[in-house]
Scaffold this motif. Structure first.
Motif, PDB file in Angstrom:
ATOM      1  N   CYS A 100      -7.724   5.868   1.674  1.00 47.66           N
ATOM      2  CA  CYS A 100      -8.154   6.030   3.049  1.00 47.66           C
ATOM      3  C   CYS A 100      -8.785   7.404   3.241  1.00 47.66           C
ATOM      4  O   CYS A 100      -8.150   8.420   2.931  1.00 47.66           O
ATOM      5  CB  CYS A 100      -6.959   5.885   3.989  1.00 47.66           C
ATOM      6  N   PHE A 159     -11.046  -2.699   5.042  1.00 41.97           N
ATOM      7  CA  PHE A 159      -9.616  -2.976   5.054  1.00 41.97           C
ATOM      8  C   PHE A 159      -8.966  -2.074   6.091  1.00 41.97           C
ATOM      9  O   PHE A 159      -9.584  -1.127   6.573  1.00 41.97           O
ATOM     10  CB  PHE A 159      -8.987  -2.741   3.673  1.00 41.97           C
ATOM     11  N   THR A 160      -7.732  -2.369   6.425  1.00 42.27           N
ATOM     12  CA  THR A 160      -6.956  -1.533   7.327  1.00 42.27           C
ATOM     13  C   THR A 160      -5.987  -0.720   6.486  1.00 42.27           C
ATOM     14  O   THR A 160      -5.260  -1.284   5.656  1.00 42.27           O
ATOM     15  CB  THR A 160      -6.183  -2.396   8.345  1.00 42.27           C
ATOM     16  N   CYS A 161      -5.984   0.599   6.686  1.00 39.87           N
ATOM     17  CA  CYS A 161      -5.091   1.465   5.914  1.00 39.87           C
ATOM     18  C   CYS A 161      -3.638   1.131   6.254  1.00 39.87           C
ATOM     19  O   CYS A 161      -3.258   1.160   7.428  1.00 39.87           O
ATOM     20  CB  CYS A 161      -5.380   2.940   6.238  1.00 39.87           C
ATOM     21  N   PRO A 162      -2.825   0.828   5.235  1.00 40.26           N
ATOM     22  CA  PRO A 162      -1.425   0.507   5.496  1.00 40.26           C
ATOM     23  C   PRO A 162      -0.600   1.739   5.900  1.00 40.26           C
ATOM     24  O   PRO A 162       0.472   1.597   6.474  1.00 40.26           O
ATOM     25  CB  PRO A 162      -0.928  -0.075   4.175  1.00 40.26           C
ATOM     26  N   LEU A 202      -3.878  -2.752  -2.663  1.00 41.18           N
ATOM     27  CA  LEU A 202      -4.025  -3.830  -1.697  1.00 41.18           C
ATOM     28  C   LEU A 202      -4.246  -5.150  -2.423  1.00 41.18           C
ATOM     29  O   LEU A 202      -4.984  -5.198  -3.408  1.00 41.18           O
ATOM     30  CB  LEU A 202      -5.214  -3.576  -0.770  1.00 41.18           C
ATOM     31  N   SER A 221      -5.868  -8.946  -2.665  1.00 40.42           N
ATOM     32  CA  SER A 221      -7.215  -9.411  -2.331  1.00 40.42           C
ATOM     33  C   SER A 221      -7.317  -9.924  -0.893  1.00 40.42           C
ATOM     34  O   SER A 221      -8.365  -9.790  -0.264  1.00 40.42           O
ATOM     35  CB  SER A 221      -7.678 -10.491  -3.313  1.00 40.42           C
ATOM     36  N   ASP A 222      -6.244 -10.466  -0.338  1.00 45.32           N
ATOM     37  CA  ASP A 222      -6.322 -10.985   1.036  1.00 45.32           C
ATOM     38  C   ASP A 222      -6.297  -9.887   2.099  1.00 45.32           C
ATOM     39  O   ASP A 222      -6.489 -10.161   3.274  1.00 45.32           O
ATOM     40  CB  ASP A 222      -5.236 -12.029   1.304  1.00 45.32           C
ATOM     41  N   ALA A 223      -6.093  -8.630   1.693  1.00 44.89           N
ATOM     42  CA  ALA A 223      -6.120  -7.500   2.637  1.00 44.89           C
ATOM     43  C   ALA A 223      -7.516  -6.888   2.752  1.00 44.89           C
ATOM     44  O   ALA A 223      -7.729  -5.987   3.556  1.00 44.89           O
ATOM     45  CB  ALA A 223      -5.121  -6.433   2.200  1.00 44.89           C
ATOM     46  N   LEU A 224      -8.447  -7.375   1.946  1.00 46.76           N
ATOM     47  CA  LEU A 224      -9.804  -6.845   1.925  1.00 46.76           C
ATOM     48  C   LEU A 224     -10.791  -7.880   2.461  1.00 46.76           C
ATOM     49  O   LEU A 224     -10.549  -9.082   2.377  1.00 46.76           O
ATOM     50  CB  LEU A 224     -10.209  -6.475   0.500  1.00 46.76           C
ATOM     51  N   ARG A 225     -11.926  -7.396   2.964  1.00 42.55           N
ATOM     52  CA  ARG A 225     -13.017  -8.265   3.412  1.00 42.55           C
ATOM     53  C   ARG A 225     -14.306  -7.683   2.845  1.00 42.55           C
ATOM     54  O   ARG A 225     -14.534  -6.476   2.933  1.00 42.55           O
ATOM     55  CB  ARG A 225     -13.082  -8.292   4.928  1.00 42.55           C
TER      56      ARG A 225
END
Length: 75
Positions: free
Chosen positions: A12, A41-44, A21, A23-27
Motif C-alpha cells: 500500500c 485492491f483495498t488495503c487490509p 492478497l 486473487s479474489d481480493a484484486l480487480r
C-alpha cells in the motif's frame, strides 16, 4: 481436486504496508491504453483504495491467477 488459491504480494502506498492478497481480493481493468489498464485492491491494513498500473507481465500474471477482469470498451 480443489484448485489452490493463488496469492499475490502487494503493498500500500498510503500506509506502506506489505501483505499477501488472494486473487479474489484484486480487480484487473483492461483499457485501451497503458494509462487505462490497472489493477486495484483495498488495503487490509488501512482500508485505502489502491490503484496501480498494470503492464503486460502483470496482466499476464493476474489473469493467469484467476483475478476478476473488467474490459473497458472504447468507441
Amino acid at each position: 481436486m480443489v484448485p489452490t488459491a493463488v496469492i499475490f504480494k502487494a503493498a500500500c502506498p498510503d500506509c506502506r504496508g506489505s501483505f499477501e492478497l488472494a486473487s479474489d481480493a484484486l480487480r484487473l481493468v483492461l483499457g485501451a491504453s497503458s494509462r487505462t489498464t490497472f489493477y486495484s485492491f483495498t488495503c487490509p491494513d488501512c482500508g485505502a483504495a489502491v490503484r496501480k498500473p498494470a503492464g503486460e507481465r502483470i496482466v499476464e500474471l493476474l489473469t493467469g491467477g484467476g483475478v476478476r477482469t473488467l474490459r473497458l470498451h472504447h468507441a
